[in-house]
Motif scaffolding. Sequence first.
Motif, mmCIF file in Angstrom:
data_model
loop_
_atom_site.group_PDB
_atom_site.id
_atom_site.type_symbol
_atom_site.label_atom_id
_atom_site.label_comp_id
_atom_site.label_asym_id
_atom_site.label_seq_id
_atom_site.Cartn_x
_atom_site.Cartn_y
_atom_site.Cartn_z
ATOM 1 N N THR A 289 0.769 -1.364 -0.170
ATOM 2 C CA THR A 289 -0.091 0.181 0.074
ATOM 3 C C THR A 289 0.820 1.402 -0.088
ATOM 4 O OG1 THR A 289 -0.144 0.043 2.325
ATOM 5 C CG2 THR A 289 -1.823 -1.239 1.154
ATOM 6 N N ALA A 290 2.014 1.176 0.689
ATOM 7 C CA ALA A 290 2.960 2.451 0.536
ATOM 8 C C ALA A 290 3.308 2.605 -0.927
ATOM 9 C CB ALA A 290 4.321 2.010 1.242
ATOM 10 N N ALA A 291 3.993 1.553 -1.648
ATOM 11 C CA ALA A 291 4.271 1.572 -2.778
ATOM 12 C C ALA A 291 3.209 2.379 -3.847
ATOM 13 C CB ALA A 291 4.783 0.144 -3.462
ATOM 14 N N GLN A 292 1.967 2.021 -3.605
ATOM 15 C CA GLN A 292 0.816 2.620 -4.329
ATOM 16 C C GLN A 292 0.585 3.939 -4.394
ATOM 17 O OE1 GLN A 292 -2.561 0.047 -3.007
ATOM 18 N NE2 GLN A 292 -1.623 -1.854 -4.051
ATOM 19 N N ARG A 293 1.203 4.443 -3.140
ATOM 20 C CA ARG A 293 1.036 6.005 -2.771
ATOM 21 C C ARG A 293 2.231 6.828 -2.875
ATOM 22 N NH1 ARG A 293 -2.533 2.708 -0.348
ATOM 23 N NH2 ARG A 293 -4.481 3.670 0.465
ATOM 24 N N LEU A 294 3.228 6.373 -3.815
ATOM 25 C CA LEU A 294 4.488 7.161 -3.802
ATOM 26 C C LEU A 294 4.215 8.041 -4.926
ATOM 27 C CD1 LEU A 294 7.294 4.230 -3.757
ATOM 28 C CD2 LEU A 294 6.269 5.651 -1.972
ATOM 29 N N ASP A 295 3.495 7.948 -5.839
ATOM 30 C CA ASP A 295 3.344 8.890 -7.025
ATOM 31 C C ASP A 295 3.096 10.552 -6.604
ATOM 32 O OD1 ASP A 295 2.141 6.409 -7.996
ATOM 33 O OD2 ASP A 295 2.667 7.208 -9.829
ATOM 34 N N ARG A 296 2.332 10.588 -5.402
ATOM 35 C CA ARG A 296 2.069 11.982 -4.922
ATOM 36 C C ARG A 296 3.518 12.649 -4.375
ATOM 37 N NH1 ARG A 296 1.345 14.866 -0.211
ATOM 38 N NH2 ARG A 296 1.830 12.909 0.988
ATOM 39 N N LEU B 3 8.527 -2.146 -3.943
ATOM 40 C CA LEU B 3 8.580 -0.901 -3.525
ATOM 41 C C LEU B 3 9.978 0.121 -3.929
ATOM 42 C CD1 LEU B 3 7.454 0.878 -0.037
ATOM 43 C CD2 LEU B 3 9.656 1.333 -0.953
ATOM 44 N N VAL B 4 10.986 -0.536 -3.682
ATOM 45 C CA VAL B 4 12.035 0.048 -4.194
ATOM 46 C C VAL B 4 12.128 0.327 -5.739
ATOM 47 C CG1 VAL B 4 14.579 -0.262 -4.274
ATOM 48 C CG2 VAL B 4 13.589 -1.037 -2.295
ATOM 49 N N MET B 5 11.795 -0.776 -6.244
ATOM 50 C CA MET B 5 11.767 -0.550 -7.833
ATOM 51 C C MET B 5 10.756 0.399 -8.123
ATOM 52 S SD MET B 5 10.851 -3.624 -10.610
ATOM 53 C CE MET B 5 12.149 -4.584 -10.013
ATOM 54 N N ARG B 6 9.597 0.578 -7.416
ATOM 55 C CA ARG B 6 8.592 1.668 -7.810
ATOM 56 C C ARG B 6 9.246 2.858 -7.476
ATOM 57 N NH1 ARG B 6 5.629 3.733 -11.393
ATOM 58 N NH2 ARG B 6 3.843 5.054 -10.360
ATOM 59 N N ALA B 7 9.849 3.170 -6.373
ATOM 60 C CA ALA B 7 10.719 4.417 -6.115
ATOM 61 C C ALA B 7 11.412 4.810 -7.225
ATOM 62 C CB ALA B 7 11.223 4.269 -4.836
ATOM 63 N N ARG B 8 12.284 3.826 -7.703
ATOM 64 C CA ARG B 8 13.372 4.011 -8.679
ATOM 65 C C ARG B 8 12.648 4.618 -9.961
ATOM 66 N NH1 ARG B 8 17.559 -0.527 -7.832
ATOM 67 N NH2 ARG B 8 18.764 0.092 -6.053
ATOM 68 N N GLU B 9 11.364 3.930 -10.408
ATOM 69 C CA GLU B 9 10.918 4.245 -11.565
ATOM 70 C C GLU B 9 10.249 5.722 -11.528
ATOM 71 O OE1 GLU B 9 8.803 -0.382 -12.372
ATOM 72 O OE2 GLU B 9 7.574 1.394 -11.835
ATOM 73 N N LEU B 10 10.008 6.295 -10.261
ATOM 74 C CA LEU B 10 9.422 7.650 -10.059
ATOM 75 C C LEU B 10 10.683 8.574 -9.744
ATOM 76 C CD1 LEU B 10 6.552 6.750 -7.798
ATOM 77 C CD2 LEU B 10 6.127 7.499 -10.140
ATOM 78 N N GLY B 11 11.951 8.004 -9.804
ATOM 79 C CA GLY B 11 12.953 8.932 -9.908
ATOM 80 C C GLY B 11 13.516 9.294 -8.242
ATOM 81 N N MET B 12 13.074 8.177 -7.392
ATOM 82 C CA MET B 12 13.515 8.341 -6.033
ATOM 83 C C MET B 12 14.513 7.029 -5.531
ATOM 84 S SD MET B 12 9.972 9.844 -4.281
ATOM 85 C CE MET B 12 8.968 8.314 -4.714
ATOM 86 N N GLU B 13 15.467 7.311 -4.922
ATOM 87 C CA GLU B 13 16.168 6.136 -4.211
ATOM 88 C C GLU B 13 15.858 6.275 -2.781
ATOM 89 O OE1 GLU B 13 20.496 6.890 -3.339
ATOM 90 O OE2 GLU B 13 20.057 8.801 -4.663
ATOM 91 N N VAL B 14 15.929 4.811 -2.350
ATOM 92 C CA VAL B 14 15.329 4.563 -0.952
ATOM 93 C C VAL B 14 16.286 4.571 0.056
ATOM 94 C CG1 VAL B 14 14.270 2.620 0.424
ATOM 95 C CG2 VAL B 14 13.593 3.138 -1.797
#
Length: 703
Positions: free
Chosen positions: A262-269, A334-345
Motif C-alpha cells: 500500500t505504501a508503494a501505491q502511494r508514492l506517486d504523490r 517498493l524500491v523498484m517503484r521508487a526508482r521508476e519515479l526517480g527516487m532512491e530509498v
Amino acid sequence: MTPNTTPRAAKTTPTSHVAPADPTAPPSAQVPLPAPYAPVGRIPVTEVFPVIEDGRWPAKAVPDEVFPIRATVFREGHDRFGATAVLVRPDGSDGPSARMYEVGIGLDRYEARLAADAPGDWGIRVEGWSDPYGTWAHDAGVKVPAGVDVALMLEEGARVMERAAAVPGRDAADTEVLRAAATALRDESASPADRLAAGLAGEVMAVLDRLPLRDHVSPSATYPLQVDRRRALAGSWYEIFPRSLGAHRDEQGNWHSGTLQTAAQRLDRIAAMGFDVLYLTPVSPIGTTNRKGRNNTLNARPDDPGSPYGIGSPDGGHDAINPELGTFEDFDALVMRARELGMEVALDLALQCSPDHPWVTEHPEWFTVLADGSIAYAENPPKKYQDIYPLNFDNDPEGIYQAILQVVRTWISHGVTIFRVDNPHTKPLPFWQRLIRQVRADNPEVLFLAEAFTRPAMMRTLAKIGFHQSYTYFAWRNTKQELTEYLVELSQETAHILRPTFWPTTHDILTPFMTNGKVPAFKLRAVLAATMSPSWGIYSGYELAESVPRPGFEEQIDNEKYEFKQRDFGAARVNGIEDLLTRLNAARRAHPALQQLRDVWFHATSDESLIAYSKRVDAAHSATGKDDVVLTIVNLDPYGAREGEVYLNLEQLGLPGWVDGSRPVLRVTDELTGDTYEWSGQNYVRLDPFAGRVAHVFSVEPL
C-alpha cells in the motif's frame, strides 16, 4: 588514502618522539625527542586547506563541486613567486589545476577554486614556484623607464619569453605570442619603451597566466580528498512510516496496518512534489515486551503497533521484515517503484533491540546486565525507552561488528543506497569508522546520514570519520542573525568536513516556532531549508502543518512512532504547502546554484525580519552554460506582513562592481509565482504570509 609526504633525509628516524627509558622509571622521566626531519620546500608551502588534521582524514567533495584550495606561500628575498593548486586523480595522475591568487593581502595567503570530475579517492597538492617572468616584469618595469641597464633588461626579457614558449603543453597560438614578444624585445629599431611594452602586454600576461614559466617547483604533501556521488551533497528527502500509508480502521474501529504494497501505491504523490530520496523508518519486526503505547505510554493497547525502533521479535531482527508490512518481495517492489519515479530509498539504521530480539537470547553478552540481573534499557533523560536495549559495544565488539555489517549488506542487496543512522553519537566512533570504510570499499555508492543532534565536536568527528551527511541545528535557528551565522559556519568553515541536511521538523522534533507559527511557519521554514542547504527533507504530514505538541516535549502529540496515522492530504492542497514544496523542488532541480553549499552571500535589508541571500554557480559548472544565480528573500515573521528595502551586492550577483546600481540592472523571476521584475541595487519588497507569500525565490539575469 594515505597522504604522500616529502622524502625524508637518508638517516634513521626514530618511530617514536620519546627516547627509550628505564621501564622502572615513571613516564615523566622519559626524554622527548625532536620531531622527525621534514625539509621545507625551496618556495615554502604551508597551512594548506582543505586539510583535516594534516591529512588524517579526507576532505569532502562531489563531482563538479567547486571548492576553494588555499595555502600560505612565500619566499626569501624580493624575487616574485607563484602557486598552483592541483587535484590528483585516484590513479595518481595530475587532474585539474589552477594558478592561485593572493586573497589575504600582505599575509601570503593564496587561493584557487577547482572541481573534481568523478567520484573516487583523489588528492590535493599545492606547488610553490619561482616566477621568472614576474621577477623580470617588476625589475624591467622599474629600470627601463629610468634608463638603467636597458639593453640588459630587454635581452633578459627576450630569454624569459623563449624559455616560457618552450614549456611543455603550451598550445601553438600561445607559443607564437611569446615568440613574437621575444622578437619585439630584441627589435632595436623600436624605442625601449615600445620594446618593454611588448613584453608587458596583456596578451603575454594572459598566456603566462594560463601556463606560467615555473622554476624551483616546491610541492606540498598530497592530502586526501574523498569525492562521493552527487547525492552525498544534494537531495530532497521525504520521510514515511510505511505502515501508515494505507492504514485504516474496520467497521468495528480496529486498526489495520498499511503494508509495503500500500505504501508503494502511494508514492506517486511524493514523487510529483519533486522529492528524490524516499526515507523509510525501520521496517523490521517489532517486539511486544514493554511495547510502548500511544504518546510513549507504558501501557500498549491491543491494536497499538509499537515503535518501529523497538526492533526484534520471534519473527526476526534487523535483517527481517515485519510480517505486518509484507515480505522482502514486497520491499523489492517498493524500491523498484521508487526508482521508476526517480527516487532512491534510504532506510533507518537503528542499532538497538527490543527485549524480544533474537540477539538478546543468542548473545546476552552484547548488552549491559545490571546488578539485579536485568538488562539496561535505553535512556535519554528525561526520555526513557523501556522497549529497547542498547548494544554494549565493549562486550564482544568483533561479534557485534560482523553482525551489523551483515545487516547492512542484507539491505544493500535489496536496493537500499542510503542509511539514515539513528543516534550514531551513542555508539563508539571506531565502530562507525570501520563499518563505513568497509561498506565504501564494497559499495561506494552507499551513503550514510548521521542523525546526531549533539555537541559540535561529536557531530564534526562523525563527519570526519566517514558519515557523508549530517543532521544540523537548523530547526533551532530562527532569527536573521542566527541563520546568517550558522550558514556562514556551514558554508565557509566546515563544508569540507560536514555536509548539512536541513529538516524543519522530524518525527522527533517539533519546535515552539513551528507550534506557534502554524502554516506560515511551515511555509517559510520550507523555503529556508530548501534554498539554504543543498540537502533538505521533510517528515510526512509536513504538508498538513501538523503542529500540536505533546505537553512538556518538543515533539508532536499522537506521535506516529507509537500509532498509525491516517492522513487526508487533500488539505495540503488547500493550505498551499504541497504546491510550495513542489515549486521549491522544481527550482532546486532547475538551478545548480541551489544544489551547492559553499557559495552563499547575504544581502542587507532594512527590516530584521527580512533575510536575503544569494547563491551562485559560474558558467563552467552550470548546466545552462552561463552563470546561475538565485536570490532568496524570506519573511521570518510567521505572524504578519513585513516590508522594507533589500540592498543588493551587485558584484556577488554577477555584475561588475562599478555598475550603476541606481537604475534597473537585473531581471529577477520568482520561481514560486512566475512573476518577473526589473531590479536595481536597492529594491522594495513586501511579504505577507496571510496573503500566501512568505518568500521570493528569484532567478537572476543581468539586463
